[in-house]
Design a protein around this motif. Structure first.
Motif, PDB file in Angstrom:
ATOM      1  N   ILE A   1      27.254  25.052  55.005  1.00 26.37           N
ATOM      2  CA  ILE A   1      28.526  25.311  54.326  1.00 26.37           C
ATOM      3  C   ILE A   1      29.095  24.036  53.692  1.00 26.37           C
ATOM      4  O   ILE A   1      29.716  24.081  52.636  1.00 26.37           O
ATOM      5  N   ASN A   2      28.818  22.879  54.319  1.00 25.39           N
ATOM      6  CA  ASN A   2      29.317  21.627  53.751  1.00 25.39           C
ATOM      7  C   ASN A   2      28.696  21.350  52.390  1.00 25.39           C
ATOM      8  O   ASN A   2      29.387  20.948  51.436  1.00 25.39           O
ATOM      9  N   ALA A   3      27.372  21.545  52.300  1.00 26.03           N
ATOM     10  CA  ALA A   3      26.689  21.312  51.025  1.00 26.03           C
ATOM     11  C   ALA A   3      27.173  22.287  49.959  1.00 26.03           C
ATOM     12  O   ALA A   3      27.351  21.917  48.793  1.00 26.03           O
ATOM     13  N   LEU A   4      27.408  23.532  50.353  1.00 24.35           N
ATOM     14  CA  LEU A   4      27.885  24.533  49.395  1.00 24.35           C
ATOM     15  C   LEU A   4      29.274  24.176  48.873  1.00 24.35           C
ATOM     16  O   LEU A   4      29.533  24.223  47.661  1.00 24.35           O
ATOM     17  N   LEU A   5      30.169  23.806  49.783  1.00 23.84           N
ATOM     18  CA  LEU A   5      31.528  23.457  49.365  1.00 23.84           C
ATOM     19  C   LEU A   5      31.560  22.192  48.524  1.00 23.84           C
ATOM     20  O   LEU A   5      32.439  22.037  47.667  1.00 23.84           O
ATOM     21  N   SER A   6      30.611  21.279  48.756  1.00 27.91           N
ATOM     22  CA  SER A   6      30.597  20.040  47.982  1.00 27.91           C
ATOM     23  C   SER A   6      30.397  20.302  46.492  1.00 27.91           C
ATOM     24  O   SER A   6      30.925  19.569  45.660  1.00 27.91           O
ATOM     25  N   PHE A   7      29.661  21.348  46.153  1.00 26.14           N
ATOM     26  CA  PHE A   7      29.485  21.682  44.737  1.00 26.14           C
ATOM     27  C   PHE A   7      30.815  22.064  44.101  1.00 26.14           C
ATOM     28  O   PHE A   7      31.065  21.758  42.931  1.00 26.14           O
ATOM     29  N   PHE A   8      31.683  22.703  44.875  1.00 30.10           N
ATOM     30  CA  PHE A   8      32.989  23.104  44.351  1.00 30.10           C
ATOM     31  C   PHE A   8      33.918  21.911  44.204  1.00 30.10           C
ATOM     32  O   PHE A   8      34.497  21.684  43.142  1.00 30.10           O
ATOM     33  N   TYR A   9      34.095  21.127  45.298  1.00 35.18           N
ATOM     34  CA  TYR A   9      35.095  20.067  45.206  1.00 35.18           C
ATOM     35  C   TYR A   9      34.641  18.916  44.309  1.00 35.18           C
ATOM     36  O   TYR A   9      35.474  18.242  43.703  1.00 35.18           O
TER      37      TYR A   9
END
Length: 266
Positions: A1-9
């Motif tokens: 989930i951290n890697a996925l959210l990093s694309f957003f922020y």
């Protein structure tokens, strides 16, 4: 989930700041991370090496001395890292071509280094077999950063705000880990560390500092190789190139992560 959210922020931050300013922010946070990694000690290894036998035997006084040493080393290294970071901003910031207007914000960001060392609490999580909780804490911190960056992109805020969001993410992770460490210390050991133990230890452990520094050496070298490249590119080619390098490296690391996780199993 951290890697996925990093694309957003990351995307929202670039949209709000532009590639050049995003690169400047990235260089500042990379410098803070590098200073933190170089100055902090891996006290969790000390806690496991010296404290496990006392923890298993429920020898309260001896285990308390080990935990107090780990807390004390974390605080001392955090203070040293903060001082090094603030001085480094004013001495090395111009050499790395950081905009003069961002130097005060960068120096303020370096205060976060005091909260980036969670060694003793990580040791308690490992000792009590609760290390998997850290993954949830990292996910919470990533959510905080995602929400903060989303708000910054919506209101078109500047570098100072996004540095604040980054600092808030680090501090929230520190609070969660430290709170868990104190909870485990009280629930499994049944006591808290008295303040006098920090200044007048009841027991000294021969060779503990030598072990602490040797255990931290590999982590320091690994951090230098990981973070220094971004700073060198930023100081020689510019912040935009540093941003492209760092984002590309992060994407490639995220793609290769499943294969890296499978290798030990194979």
């Amino acid at each position: 989930i951290n890697a996925l959210l990093s694309f957003f922020y990351i995307t929202w931050t670039i949209r709000a700041l532009g590639l050049e300013n995003f690169g400047v922010m990235l260089l500042i946070t990379t410098f803070a991370t590098l200073v933190s990694d170089i100055t902090h000690v891996h006290s969790w290894q000390v806690l496991l090496y010296y404290g496990t036998k006392y923890f298993d035997r429920k020898e309260t006084r001896h285990f308390r001395s080990v935990v107090a040493f780990c807390m004390r080393s974390d605080m001392l290294s955090g203070a040293l890292g903060t001082l090094t970071g603030v001085l480094g901003v004013y001495l090395l910031g111009p050499l790395m071509h950081w905009p003069a207007r961002e130097i005060p914000a960068a120096a303020f960001c370096m205060l976060t280094i005091a909260f980036m060392n969670t060694g003793w609490s990580i040791g308690m999580l490992r000792l009590c077999n609760r290390y998997k909780i850290l993954t949830g804490y990292q996910a919470i911190a990533a959510c905080i950063r995602t929400v903060g960056c989303g708000a910054g992109a919506f209101f078109h805020l500047g570098i100072g705000y996004f540095l604040f969001v980054w600092s808030l993410t680090q501090i929230s992770l520190f609070i969660l880990c430290t709170g868990a460490g104190f909870y485990l210390l009280r629930s499994h050991a049944g006591y808290a560390i008295p303040w006098k133990e920090f200044f007048a230890p009841e027991r000294y452990f021969p060779g503990v500092w030598k072990f602490t520094l040797s255990a931290s050496a590999n982590g320091i070298l690994d951090s230098v190789f990981q973070q220094l490249g971004t700073l060198v590119i930023g100081s020689t080619l510019g912040s935009e190139e540093a941003a492209v390098y760092r984002v590309s490296r992060q994407i490639s690391t995220g793609i290769s992560k499943p294969a890296q996780m499978m290798s030990p199993t194979v």
